[in-house]
Design a protein around this motif. Structure first.
Motif, PDB file in Angstrom:
ATOM      1  N   GLN A  83      11.034   3.058  -7.233  1.00  0.00           N
ATOM      2  CA  GLN A  83      11.234   3.253  -5.707  1.00  0.00           C
ATOM      3  C   GLN A  83      11.419   4.724  -5.514  1.00  0.00           C
ATOM      4  OE1 GLN A  83      15.058   1.883  -4.680  1.00  0.00           O
ATOM      5  NE2 GLN A  83      15.558   3.317  -2.792  1.00  0.00           N
ATOM      6  N   GLN A  84      11.737   5.894  -6.231  1.00  0.00           N
ATOM      7  CA  GLN A  84      11.722   7.168  -5.949  1.00  0.00           C
ATOM      8  C   GLN A  84      10.243   7.673  -5.802  1.00  0.00           C
ATOM      9  OE1 GLN A  84      13.920   8.340  -9.562  1.00  0.00           O
ATOM     10  NE2 GLN A  84      15.498   9.005  -8.207  1.00  0.00           N
ATOM     11  N   ILE A  85       9.283   7.037  -6.643  1.00  0.00           N
ATOM     12  CA  ILE A  85       7.929   7.599  -6.686  1.00  0.00           C
ATOM     13  C   ILE A  85       7.289   6.948  -5.210  1.00  0.00           C
ATOM     14  CG2 ILE A  85       5.508   7.063  -7.575  1.00  0.00           C
ATOM     15  CD1 ILE A  85       6.967   6.806 -10.210  1.00  0.00           C
ATOM     16  N   ARG A  86       7.773   5.818  -4.696  1.00  0.00           N
ATOM     17  CA  ARG A  86       7.244   5.389  -3.613  1.00  0.00           C
ATOM     18  C   ARG A  86       7.630   6.080  -2.401  1.00  0.00           C
ATOM     19  NH1 ARG A  86       9.019   0.587  -4.077  1.00  0.00           N
ATOM     20  NH2 ARG A  86      10.604   0.759  -3.012  1.00  0.00           N
ATOM     21  N   THR A  87       8.836   6.356  -2.663  1.00  0.00           N
ATOM     22  CA  THR A  87       9.367   7.385  -1.404  1.00  0.00           C
ATOM     23  C   THR A  87       8.615   8.626  -1.180  1.00  0.00           C
ATOM     24  OG1 THR A  87      11.472   5.866  -1.470  1.00  0.00           O
ATOM     25  CG2 THR A  87      11.553   8.103  -0.288  1.00  0.00           C
ATOM     26  N   TYR A  88       8.689   9.203  -2.439  1.00  0.00           N
ATOM     27  CA  TYR A  88       8.093  10.602  -2.683  1.00  0.00           C
ATOM     28  C   TYR A  88       6.707  10.662  -1.943  1.00  0.00           C
ATOM     29  CZ  TYR A  88      12.121  12.920  -5.076  1.00  0.00           C
ATOM     30  OH  TYR A  88      13.350  13.157  -5.416  1.00  0.00           O
ATOM     31  N   ASN A  89       5.941   9.518  -2.477  1.00  0.00           N
ATOM     32  CA  ASN A  89       4.539   9.516  -2.061  1.00  0.00           C
ATOM     33  C   ASN A  89       4.363   9.296  -0.462  1.00  0.00           C
ATOM     34  OD1 ASN A  89       2.756   9.621  -4.006  1.00  0.00           O
ATOM     35  ND2 ASN A  89       3.363   7.630  -4.647  1.00  0.00           N
ATOM     36  N   GLN A  90       5.552   8.686   0.058  1.00  0.00           N
ATOM     37  CA  GLN A  90       5.540   8.375   1.561  1.00  0.00           C
ATOM     38  C   GLN A  90       5.884   9.815   2.309  1.00  0.00           C
ATOM     39  OE1 GLN A  90       8.713   5.268   1.594  1.00  0.00           O
ATOM     40  NE2 GLN A  90       7.185   4.276   2.967  1.00  0.00           N
ATOM     41  N   LEU A  91       6.889  10.605   1.486  1.00  0.00           N
ATOM     42  CA  LEU A  91       7.021  11.938   2.048  1.00  0.00           C
ATOM     43  C   LEU A  91       5.817  12.955   2.037  1.00  0.00           C
ATOM     44  CD1 LEU A  91      10.494  12.282   0.683  1.00  0.00           C
ATOM     45  CD2 LEU A  91      10.052  12.413   2.925  1.00  0.00           C
ATOM     46  N   ALA A  92       5.162  12.803   0.918  1.00  0.00           N
ATOM     47  CA  ALA A  92       3.868  13.753   0.713  1.00  0.00           C
ATOM     48  C   ALA A  92       2.945  13.132   1.802  1.00  0.00           C
ATOM     49  CB  ALA A  92       3.529  13.364  -0.517  1.00  0.00           C
ATOM     50  N   THR A  93       2.642  12.091   1.998  1.00  0.00           N
ATOM     51  CA  THR A  93       1.613  11.561   2.875  1.00  0.00           C
ATOM     52  C   THR A  93       2.080  12.048   4.447  1.00  0.00           C
ATOM     53  OG1 THR A  93       1.214   9.627   1.843  1.00  0.00           O
ATOM     54  CG2 THR A  93       0.676   9.509   4.217  1.00  0.00           C
ATOM     55  N   PHE A  94       3.379  11.775   4.684  1.00  0.00           N
ATOM     56  CA  PHE A  94       3.780  12.431   6.153  1.00  0.00           C
ATOM     57  C   PHE A  94       3.285  14.222   6.349  1.00  0.00           C
ATOM     58  CE2 PHE A  94       6.952  14.657   8.615  1.00  0.00           C
ATOM     59  CZ  PHE A  94       6.741  14.190   9.615  1.00  0.00           C
ATOM     60  N   TRP A  95       3.865  14.626   5.343  1.00  0.00           N
ATOM     61  CA  TRP A  95       3.626  16.129   5.363  1.00  0.00           C
ATOM     62  C   TRP A  95       2.136  16.646   5.481  1.00  0.00           C
ATOM     63  CZ3 TRP A  95       7.268  19.031   7.461  1.00  0.00           C
ATOM     64  CH2 TRP A  95       8.817  18.660   7.256  1.00  0.00           C
ATOM     65  N   LYS A  96       1.520  15.707   4.764  1.00  0.00           N
ATOM     66  CA  LYS A  96      -0.114  16.136   4.742  1.00  0.00           C
ATOM     67  C   LYS A  96      -0.574  15.670   6.081  1.00  0.00           C
ATOM     68  CE  LYS A  96      -4.344  14.846   2.306  1.00  0.00           C
ATOM     69  NZ  LYS A  96      -4.927  14.260   1.106  1.00  0.00           N
TER      70      LYS A  96
END
Length: 286
Positions: A83-96
């Motif tokens: 779940q943490q990996i999924r959320t961090y990926n979502q955050l990374a995608t947003f900032w990019k």
């Protein structure tokens, strides 16, 4: 257009290396936080990650801030790594993709890599920071990005101590993450890369980094020797060609500087850049 911009355009993305010691002349990327005072701790020489992320959020719209806050809260509540990996990926995608801010994007990409703990993901995240910090002029941001990259490269090396590219990447962090006023760190990076080059003299990535490190540290004769070896093995390596021109120019060897600028010029498709290189050559002829 100035000399460092010529090298940047002519040599491609990798030539961002040159900006480190030539001085940054291109505009800062959209979303950079280097000038955000609130991202600094009490020490002018350090950046606090939490403060940096907070400063980035202040640049968002209210709806974007709400979205980011909800994602961050889900990380705190979640105790499952997937779940943490999924959320961090979502955050990374947003900032990019949405915010277009490098530092938060790279940070969350690194957080994913640490959780996955695979050599591939760790080195990918490390190179994000390493490639970007080469074009960073602000010392504290440069230091922060270098520290992030070092940690990731070190974790990758723990998984595969025999990976020479990772060793070179780690050494490069010391070269490009420090300043010319701090020769100890620069030499530390050079020594790490030398370990690879002494064992495998045909490793042109190591030779290139050592050549650039020689220019950064002022060891111009050694820099020229290394860079000549690279261009002999890889004649179309424009980063090495233009770095060799720069190294010779710094040595005061105008003839060889002109020679390598002329060679590099032939591979530049942009007419405006060619004109600037020709002007540089004419200046050296005087």
């Amino acid at each position: 257009m100035k000399r460092q911009q010529i090298i940047l355009i002519a040599g491609g993305v990798a030539a961002l290396l040159c900006i480190y010691f030539l001085g940054q002349t291109v505009p800062a990327k959209k979303g950079t936080l280097a000038s955000q005072n609130e991202a600094h701790t009490d020490s002018a020489a350090t950046i606090n990650t939490e403060a940096l992320l907070s400063a980035a959020k202040k640049k968002l719209t209210s709806s974007q801030q709400a979205y980011i806050t909800s994602l961050e809260a889900s990380v705190v509540r979640g105790d499952v790594k997937t779940q943490q990996i999924r959320t961090y990926n979502q955050l990374a995608t947003f900032w990019k993709d949405s915010a277009r801010m490098f530092e938060p994007y790279a940070y969350y990409t690194a957080e994913v890599a640490k959780l996955e703990n695979s050599e591939k993901s760790l080195t990918f995240a490390a190179r994000l920071f390493l490639n970007n910090l080469r074009g960073v002029d602000e010392p504290s941001l440069k230091s922060w990005e270098a520290s992030q990259a070092k940690e990731l490269f070190e974790k990758a090396l723990a998984l595969n101590p025999a990976n020479d590219s990772t060793k070179i990447g780690l050494g490069s962090c010391y070269i490009f993450g420090s300043t010319a006023a701090n020769p100890t760190e620069i030499m530390q990076g050079i020594q790490q890369i030398l370990e690879v080059a002494r064992r495998d003299s045909t490793n042109m990535y190591a030779q290139l980094m050592l050549g650039i490190g020689g220019v950064v540290s002022g060891q111009l004769d050694k820099a020229v020797e290394r860079l000549e070896k690279v261009v002999k093995a890889e004649p179309h390596n424009m980063e090495a060609v233009f770095m060799l021109a720069e190294a010779n120019e710094r040595k005061g060897d105008k003839a060889n500087a002109i020679k390598w600028y002329e060679i590099g010029k032939r591979h530049v498709p942009n007419k405006e850049v060619v004109k600037e290189i020709e002007e540089r050559i004419e200046t050296l002829k005087k």
